[in-house]
Scaffold this active site. Structure first.
Site, short mmCIF file in Angstrom:
data_model
loop_
_atom_site.label_atom_id
_atom_site.label_comp_id
_atom_site.label_asym_id
_atom_site.label_seq_id
_atom_site.Cartn_x
_atom_site.Cartn_y
_atom_site.Cartn_z
N GLU A 197 0.74 -1.25 0.01
CA GLU A 197 -0.02 -0.08 -0.03
C GLU A 197 0.92 1.19 0.06
O GLU A 197 0.64 2.35 -0.47
CB GLU A 197 -1.05 0.03 1.23
CG GLU A 197 -2.05 -1.25 1.30
CD GLU A 197 -2.88 -1.12 0.09
OE1 GLU A 197 -2.91 0.02 -0.76
OE2 GLU A 197 -3.60 -2.21 -0.21
N CYS A 207 1.15 -4.52 -10.46
CA CYS A 207 1.93 -4.96 -11.45
C CYS A 207 1.30 -5.94 -12.07
O CYS A 207 0.57 -6.99 -11.40
CB CYS A 207 3.18 -5.53 -10.60
SG CYS A 207 4.49 -6.05 -11.82
N CYS A 212 5.51 -10.32 -8.24
CA CYS A 212 6.01 -9.21 -7.61
C CYS A 212 4.93 -8.52 -6.51
O CYS A 212 3.80 -8.94 -6.15
CB CYS A 212 5.75 -7.90 -8.69
SG CYS A 212 6.13 -6.22 -8.08
N CYS A 234 9.16 -2.72 -11.25
CA CYS A 234 8.74 -1.73 -9.99
C CYS A 234 9.65 -1.37 -9.22
O CYS A 234 9.69 -0.30 -8.50
CB CYS A 234 7.55 -2.88 -9.23
SG CYS A 234 6.08 -3.04 -10.06
#
Length: 302
Positions: A197, A207, A212, A234
Site C-alpha cells: 500500500e 504489477c 511481484c 517496479c
C-alpha cells in the site's frame, strides 16, 4: 493454472523504455544494478518469474487494468514524490481512522499509515476491508486482524448485541479486544500489505509484468503467494521515486531480518515523548526471502 507470460521485448521496454532520455538514465545506473534489473527479461532467470494465476477469482482476472510501464510511471504528473521537507514514512498504531491520521500527520511526513489489529468496517453495508487510503492526502489505515491464524476462532466472537453509536473520542468499544499472537506468518503477511500500500502512495500501480509485491490480491491465498519484494520494473520505479542503491537496500533488509527484535529507536515526530518499546519479532517465515535477497546480492557483487 495459467501463466501470464510476456515476451523479452515487452519486458525490456516496460523496464527501460523507448524514450531516449529514460534509456540514457538507465544506462547511467551502476552496471551491477543493471545486471540485476536485466533479470526481468531473462527467460531462464531464477530470481524473477512470471505471474501464475490459480483461479478465476485471482486479481488480474477479476480486476482487469492496464499495466504500468516505467515510462508511464515516470511521466505521471499526479503521483506523490518525496521532497527534502517531506521524506519520512510514519507508521501509527491506532484504533481510529483517516480523519485522525490527517490531524496527526507531521509536517515532514511524506505519508502516515495507521495499523490496527481491529477489524475494519467502513460502512454498515460492507462485511470488512483490509484497509483504506487517500493517496492524495498521503494517509491510510490497514487492519491485520484477519492475518492471524485464529481470526475465525471463538476469541473473535462478537459481544455486541445491538448497534451502538459512539463518539469519535470514545474508545471503550475496544476494551478487552482480543489480540492474536504475533507469529512470523502474521508479521510476513502484515509486511506485504503495508509495503504494497505504501508502494501505491509512491505512485506504483498494480504489477502485471512478473511475480511481484505490487500484484493485486483478491483473497488471502493469493496474497500469500505474492512475493515480499519488487520485480525489476517496479524496483526501478521505487528507486526513481526514492533514490537508493540496490545493494544498500538489500543489505539493510538482511540486517532487519537478522536483528533479534524491534528494539531499534523509532523515528517519531519532533517533540514526541514516546518511549522506546521492545517488541518480539518472529522471522521464521522470512528465511526463504532472506535466501532470495542473498542471491540478488551475489549478482550485485559480481
Amino acid at each position: 493454472m495459467q501463466t501470464v507470460q510476456h515476451s523479452e521485448h515487452t519486458l525490456k521496454t516496460a523496464l527501460i523504455s523507448k524514450n531516449p532520455e529514460l534509456v540514457k538514465q538507465y544506462e547511467q545506473l551502476d552496471p551491477r544494478e543493471q545486471r540485476l534489473l536485466n533479470e526481468a527479461f531473462r527467460p531462464d532467470s531464477d530470481l524473477f518469474g512470471p505471474i501464475i494465476l490459480h483461479s478465476p477469482s485471482d486479481w488480474i482476472i477479476s480486476h482487469p487494468e492496464a499495466p504500468q510501464h516505467f515510462e508511464e510511471f515516470s511521466s505521471d504528473l499526479h503521483r506523490k514524490s518525496p521532497s527534502p521537507g517531506k521524506q519520512t514514512v510514519y507508521i501509527q498504531c491506532i484504533g481510529q481512522i483517516l480523519t485522525f491520521l490527517k490531524k496527526k500527520k507531521p509536517e515532514d511526513a511524506f505519508c502516515i499509515v495507521g495499523i490496527t489489529m481491529i477489524d475494519l468496517y467502513p460502512r454498515d453495508s460492507w462485511n470488512f476491508v483490509f484497509g483504506q487510503a487517500s493517496l492524495t492526502e498521503g494517509v491510510g489505515i490497514f487492519s491485520f486482524a484477519r492475518y492471524g491464524t485464529d481470526f475465525y476462532s471463538s476469541h473473535y466472537q462478537g459481544k455486541l448485541r445491538k448497534l451502538e453509536r459512539k463518539s469519535s473520542s470514545d474508545y471503550s468499544v475496544f476494551d478487552d479486544y482480543y489480540l492474536p499472537e504475533a507469529t512470523s506468518v502474521l508479521l510476513l503477511r502484515s509486511c506485504k500489505t503495508l509495503t504494497h500500500e505504501i508502494g501505491h502512495i509512491f505512485g506504483l500501480r498494480h504489477c502485471q509484468w512478473l511475480a511481484c509485491l505490487m500484484q493485486g490480491s483478491n483473497h488471502l491465498e493469493e496474497a500469500d503467494r505474492r512475493p515480499l519484494d519488487l520485480c525489476p520494473i517496479c524496483l526501478r520505479k521505487l528507486q526513481s521515486a526514492v533514490g537508493f542503491r540496490l545493494r544498500d537496500r538489500y543489505k539493510a533488509l538482511v540486517r532487519w531480518i537478522d536483528a533479534e527484535s524491534t528494539d531499534t529507536p523509532r523515528v517519531t515526530p519532533k517533540h514526541s515523548r514516546e518511549e522506546l518499546v521492545t517488541l518480539p519479532k518472529p522471522v521464521e517465515a522470512f528465511k526463504e526471502w532472506e535466501e532470495w535477497i542473498t542471491r540478488c546480492l551475489a549478482v550485485l557483487q559480481k
